[in-house]
Write a protein that holds these residues in place. Structure first.
Motif, PDB file in Angstrom:
ATOM      1  N   PRO A  74       0.813  -1.229   0.000  1.00 33.45           N
ATOM      2  CA  PRO A  74       0.000   0.000   0.000  1.00 33.45           C
ATOM      3  C   PRO A  74       0.842   1.273   0.000  1.00 33.45           C
ATOM      4  CG  PRO A  74      -0.088  -1.096   2.147  1.00 33.45           C
ATOM      5  CD  PRO A  74       0.565  -2.057   1.202  1.00 33.45           C
ATOM      6  N   GLY A  75       2.131   1.159   0.344  1.00 36.30           N
ATOM      7  CA  GLY A  75       2.989   2.337   0.315  1.00 36.30           C
ATOM      8  C   GLY A  75       3.395   2.762  -1.074  1.00 36.30           C
ATOM      9  N   ASN A  76       3.195   1.895  -2.082  1.00 36.60           N
ATOM     10  CA  ASN A  76       3.533   2.239  -3.459  1.00 36.60           C
ATOM     11  C   ASN A  76       2.311   2.851  -4.132  1.00 36.60           C
ATOM     12  OD1 ASN A  76       6.165   1.221  -3.261  1.00 36.60           O
ATOM     13  ND2 ASN A  76       5.502  -0.847  -3.775  1.00 36.60           N
ATOM     14  N   SER A  77       2.278   4.168  -4.223  1.00 41.35           N
ATOM     15  CA  SER A  77       1.094   4.823  -4.773  1.00 41.35           C
ATOM     16  C   SER A  77       1.439   6.225  -5.250  1.00 41.35           C
ATOM     17  CB  SER A  77      -0.028   4.900  -3.726  1.00 41.35           C
ATOM     18  OG  SER A  77       0.378   5.727  -2.654  1.00 41.35           O
ATOM     19  N   VAL A  78       0.562   6.759  -6.120  1.00 42.19           N
ATOM     20  CA  VAL A  78       0.627   8.149  -6.578  1.00 42.19           C
ATOM     21  C   VAL A  78      -0.651   8.828  -6.104  1.00 42.19           C
ATOM     22  CG1 VAL A  78       0.712   9.684  -8.571  1.00 42.19           C
ATOM     23  CG2 VAL A  78       2.050   7.578  -8.566  1.00 42.19           C
ATOM     24  N   SER A  79      -0.505   9.989  -5.462  1.00 38.25           N
ATOM     25  CA  SER A  79      -1.661  10.681  -4.891  1.00 38.25           C
ATOM     26  C   SER A  79      -1.680  12.136  -5.338  1.00 38.25           C
ATOM     27  CB  SER A  79      -1.619  10.636  -3.354  1.00 38.25           C
ATOM     28  OG  SER A  79      -1.542   9.310  -2.884  1.00 38.25           O
ATOM     29  N   LEU A  80      -2.890  12.676  -5.393  1.00 35.18           N
ATOM     30  CA  LEU A  80      -3.071  14.107  -5.623  1.00 35.18           C
ATOM     31  C   LEU A  80      -3.698  14.684  -4.354  1.00 35.18           C
ATOM     32  CD1 LEU A  80      -2.732  16.365  -7.703  1.00 35.18           C
ATOM     33  CD2 LEU A  80      -5.089  15.953  -8.431  1.00 35.18           C
ATOM     34  N   LEU A  81      -2.957  15.562  -3.670  1.00 35.72           N
ATOM     35  CA  LEU A  81      -3.383  16.105  -2.381  1.00 35.72           C
ATOM     36  C   LEU A  81      -3.810  17.560  -2.533  1.00 35.72           C
ATOM     37  CD1 LEU A  81      -0.376  14.766  -0.237  1.00 35.72           C
ATOM     38  CD2 LEU A  81      -2.526  13.589  -0.750  1.00 35.72           C
ATOM     39  N   ARG A  82      -4.790  17.948  -1.730  1.00 37.63           N
ATOM     40  CA  ARG A  82      -5.224  19.344  -1.689  1.00 37.63           C
ATOM     41  C   ARG A  82      -4.997  19.891  -0.291  1.00 37.63           C
ATOM     42  NH1 ARG A  82     -11.303  20.657  -3.183  1.00 37.63           N
ATOM     43  NH2 ARG A  82     -11.652  19.694  -1.140  1.00 37.63           N
ATOM     44  N   VAL A  83      -4.355  21.041  -0.241  1.00 37.12           N
ATOM     45  CA  VAL A  83      -4.088  21.700   1.042  1.00 37.12           C
ATOM     46  C   VAL A  83      -5.113  22.810   1.218  1.00 37.12           C
ATOM     47  CG1 VAL A  83      -2.405  22.959   2.412  1.00 37.12           C
ATOM     48  CG2 VAL A  83      -1.631  21.171   0.839  1.00 37.12           C
ATOM     49  N   ASN A  84      -5.978  22.644   2.195  1.00 39.67           N
ATOM     50  CA  ASN A  84      -6.967  23.667   2.522  1.00 39.67           C
ATOM     51  C   ASN A  84      -6.360  24.590   3.574  1.00 39.67           C
ATOM     52  OD1 ASN A  84      -9.036  22.504   0.854  1.00 39.67           O
ATOM     53  ND2 ASN A  84      -9.280  20.918   2.437  1.00 39.67           N
ATOM     54  N   SER A  85      -5.895  25.727   3.119  1.00 38.28           N
ATOM     55  CA  SER A  85      -5.163  26.636   4.007  1.00 38.28           C
ATOM     56  C   SER A  85      -6.081  27.196   5.080  1.00 38.28           C
ATOM     57  CB  SER A  85      -4.543  27.767   3.189  1.00 38.28           C
ATOM     58  OG  SER A  85      -3.914  28.692   4.036  1.00 38.28           O
ATOM     59  N   ALA A  86      -5.537  27.329   6.285  1.00 38.07           N
ATOM     60  CA  ALA A  86      -6.301  27.929   7.382  1.00 38.07           C
ATOM     61  C   ALA A  86      -6.564  29.399   7.117  1.00 38.07           C
ATOM     62  CB  ALA A  86      -5.543  27.750   8.698  1.00 38.07           C
ATOM     63  N   ASN A  87      -5.709  30.007   6.309  1.00 38.45           N
ATOM     64  CA  ASN A  87      -5.899  31.406   5.933  1.00 38.45           C
ATOM     65  C   ASN A  87      -6.810  31.460   4.705  1.00 38.45           C
ATOM     66  OD1 ASN A  87      -5.778  34.073   5.265  1.00 38.45           O
ATOM     67  ND2 ASN A  87      -3.529  34.201   5.177  1.00 38.45           N
ATOM     68  N   SER A  88      -8.033  31.931   4.872  1.00 36.29           N
ATOM     69  CA  SER A  88      -9.031  31.917   3.795  1.00 36.29           C
ATOM     70  C   SER A  88      -8.634  32.805   2.631  1.00 36.29           C
ATOM     71  CB  SER A  88     -10.397  32.354   4.339  1.00 36.29           C
ATOM     72  OG  SER A  88     -10.298  33.668   4.894  1.00 36.29           O
TER      73      SER A  88
END
Length: 729
Positions: free
Chosen positions: A600-614
């Protein structure tokens, strides 16, 4: 096939040719002299009539005037053989006798013939000398030839079947090149070069950058200097393709190396001895030199022998594996964590029967560990591929440092490579042998146990990487993906585009994290292992990278935590805010996911960072994590939202700008058990960042930018140490 008396026969023929040339020249000179005497006698009679009964006391010679000679020369150019009518017309016009005209033209023709024959004789003599020199050179080469079976001296008539096939194929390819060159010359006006390889195209395809003086540092301080992939100490760029005289020796080395590798891959005791602690096999050096007494010669002083063997069953057919190994770009891509640079200098044979059986190519390569603290290993070698039986292929490398007089190599490859056996289910069993002699005294102390164990450059790392990459390639080709979990990309085109983009990101990261001689790291301060090392690059005209000044920074350090625990912590998006300063404490959410293998450690991911600063716009991060028993990577790069939408819809990923950063996690030495599983061993962690400090490529780098990146990487390291220590406690 060579005959024992081949050279003696050649010498006899050449000597006969020389004697005939000399005799022919003498005959021509005698004929010319006799003809000239006849003409002069006739000219002596061309004056006043003399009494035929009275013998003259002295001959009178008639010399032609300059005008007469010029007229006859001009006529000779038009017609060397005048008939009677033409001779009479010339005699009337020049006030000469027809016989004088006749004899002048005869002499002129004889003179021209002798001139041409002298020129031909000179040309034959030159070719004669050239053949003599070739015979001497071939005799010397064959006198030093070795038998690939026993390692002893080979007789002239004992050429192996493999070498015969290689020579036949080489001759056929040369004829084909000459034929194509002749056709092309008719259209372009000049012949094509006989070298089939463009060195700049054979170089592993990776973006290059111009480096120049930046800010107040300049080349004097050692921070900047030269092209990223070309420096004064870059030995790989100084090696030229082999000469024609070297090629017979290269073929002999390749054939002998093939036989040695097959025996090394299949032999057991006493050549390979089991480790006393249930570890990897150990090569018996005394038995090795007894079994293979010649090889590439004794081990030079100052080098240490390193040998290992390992086997894996991989999800790929033998023919596909052979194609990857014989294509320098595919090979560099699949093993990007090990091969920092590679180049094909010349292809001596492409193989027979439409496949790679008998393929032979001369190469250079640089092998690395993902850390600036471990020097790379540069090799100049020949790679030979051969089918061994119906279901087995063998690919072998062996160093050609005997052809390079200087400098003395710091690393050379004894016969190394792999034996690939086809299995019934379409899989392959790969037995890999790595056998090198290396000067590794410059390896940093924290990496010395890993390097000495053979895990850093040994066979286990090669087959573990190959197994993981075969699973990744199978994921690329998969078409029957079901939407079992949220975020899983099911579109075939979208998966291929995203995986291709992630592959470029990984290759870019691996190319810039090691100690390649193509670029120079500069330590900012101190003398410890965890000091930050930096280099700067100027990115221009590259659609795959943002334009401007890029500052790279890296540091390596030891942690008393098992590698698997460090890997799981860094790849988990839920713990990212604990170490990623740039996420600014925002919530990180996985938007898309592609599994790359059974782990399961072998993967490609697309992450989104929802900033605390709007007020800040949301940011996307492309991340690939990969792991095997010899090491792990977590590599990521910020990406543009619009560009990623194009990629997820199957668009071209080559125009997405990336600046990859990430982590390389290695065990600190051999650990009993299952590789990365939790155990008593510690981890060697390399942290590498790439930061765009100015979007203008011609800008100057300020000290403030360097200080900011230095502070950023040190703060990240402290956060990782603190967070992992809390988890371990």
């Amino acid at each position: 096939m060579f005959q024992p008396n081949m050279f003696e026969t050649h010498h006899s023929l050449l000597d006969m040719t020389s004697h005939k040339d000399i005799e022919l020249g003498k005959m021509m000179n005698d004929e010319f002299e006799s003809s000239r005497s006849a003409t002069e006698n006739l000219e002596g009679l061309s004056g006043d009539d003399q009494d035929p009964n009275q013998r003259p006391k002295k001959k009178r010679y008639h010399r032609h005037t300059q005008h007469q000679i010029q007229e006859m020369e001009n006529f000779f150019k038009e017609c060397p053989h005048p008939d009677d009518k033409q001779r009479k017309e010339l005699s009337r016009r020049l006030s000469l006798e027809p016989l004088q005209i006749k004899f002048w033209f005869q002499n002129k023709r004889t003179q021209m013939k002798a001139h041409h024959e002298r020129s031909e004789n000179q040309q034959l003599r030159s070719e004669n000398e050239k053949l003599r020199a070739d015979n001497i050179r071939f005799k010397e080469a064959l006198s030093n030839a070795t038998c690939p079976n026993c390692g002893g001296p080979a007789a002239i008539g004992e050429m192996s079947f493999d070498e015969q096939q290689l020579r036949i194929e080489n001759a056929r390819l040369r004829e084909e090149i000459d034929r194509i060159s002749g056709i092309a010359a008719k259209y372009v006006g000049k012949p094509l070069l006989t070298y089939p390889n463009n060195l700049s195209q054979s170089l592993n395809v990776r973006p290059s950058f111009d480096l120049g003086p930046v800010g107040g540092f300049g080349p004097q301080s050692g921070l900047i200097g030269g092209d990223m992939y070309a420096s004064a100490g870059d030995l790989l760029r100084t090696i030229a393709p082999p000469s024609e005289a070297d090629k017979p020796l290269i073929i002999e080395l390749a054939v002998a190396a093939m036989e040695e590798l097959i025996r090394m891959a299949q032999a057991g005791e006493p050549l390979w001895v089991p480790s006393p602690e249930n570890g990897p096999e150990i090569l018996n050096e005394e038995e090795y030199f007894r079994t293979f007494p010649r090889g590439i010669g004794p081990m030079p002083l100052g080098l240490r022998s390193e040998a290992s063997r390992d086997s894996y069953v991989v999800i790929m057919s033998p023919m596909n594996l052979v194609e990857i190994l014989m294509d320098v770009n595919q090979w560099s891509c699949v093993f990007s964590g090990i091969v920092s640079r590679a180049m094909t200098l010349e292809v001596l044979s492409t193989g027979v029967a439409g496949n790679f059986n008998g393929a032979l190519q001369v190469m250079t390569a640089e092998f690395q560990v993902p850390s600036p603290l471990v020097p790379t290993r540069e090799n100049y070698f020949v790679r030979y591929c051969k089918q061994h039986g119906d279901d087995t292929w063998v690919v072998v490398d062996v160093s050609l440092d005997v052809l390079r007089p200087s400098p003395a190599p710091r690393c050379r490859r004894r016969p190394s490579g792999c034996l690939i056996q086809e299995l019934a289910n379409g899989y392959s069993k790969v037995t890999w042998v790595e056998h090198v002699e290396v000067d590794d005294r410059d390896v940093h102390n924290i990496y010395r146990a890993l390097v000495n164990s053979g895990l850093a450059f040994g066979a286990k790392r090669w087959v573990s990487t190959l197994d993981r990459q075969c699973e990744r390639l199978a994921s690329v080709m998969a078409n029957n993906i079901t939407a079992g979990e949220a975020g899983v990309i099911t579109s075939s085109e979208g998966r291929k585009s995203m995986l291709k983009l992630a592959e470029r990101m990984v290759m870019s990261f691996c190319a810039g994290v090691g100690a390649s001689t193509a670029h120079t790291w500069t330590t900012l301060s101190g003398s410890g292992a965890d000091d930050v090392r930096v280099m700067t690059r100027k990115s221009m005209d590259d659609p795959g990278r943002p334009p401007g000044i890029v500052l790279s920074a890296a540091t390596s350090f030891w942690m008393p935590v098992p590698p698997k625990r460090v890997f799981d912590f860094l790849r988990d998006e839920h713990s990212r805010s604990e170490w990623d300063i740039l996420s600014n404490g925002g919530l990180v959410q996985e938007m898309a996911h592609i599994a790359n293998g059974r782990d399961p450690g072998n993967s490609v991911s697309l992450l989104r960072v929802n900033s605390a600063n709007s007020s800040q716009s949301n940011m996307l991060i492309l991340q690939e994590s990969c792991t095997d028993s010899t090491g792990s990577y977590v590599i990521y790069a910020p990406v543009d939202i619009v560009a990623m939408n194009v990629v997820l819809n199957g668009g071209d990923p080559d125009y997405v700008a990336l600046l990859p950063s990430g982590f390389a996690i290695l065990p600190d030495g051999p650990v009993a058990g299952l590789g990365n599983e939790a155990g008593p061993g510690g981890s060697l962690l390399t942290v590498a960042f790439q930061i765009l400090v100015d979007s203008v490529p011609t800008a100057k780098l300020s000290l403030g930018s360097v200080a900011t990146v230095n502070s950023l990487i040190k703060c990240t390291v402290e956060r990782i140490k603190a967070a992992v220590a809390c988890e371990t406690a």
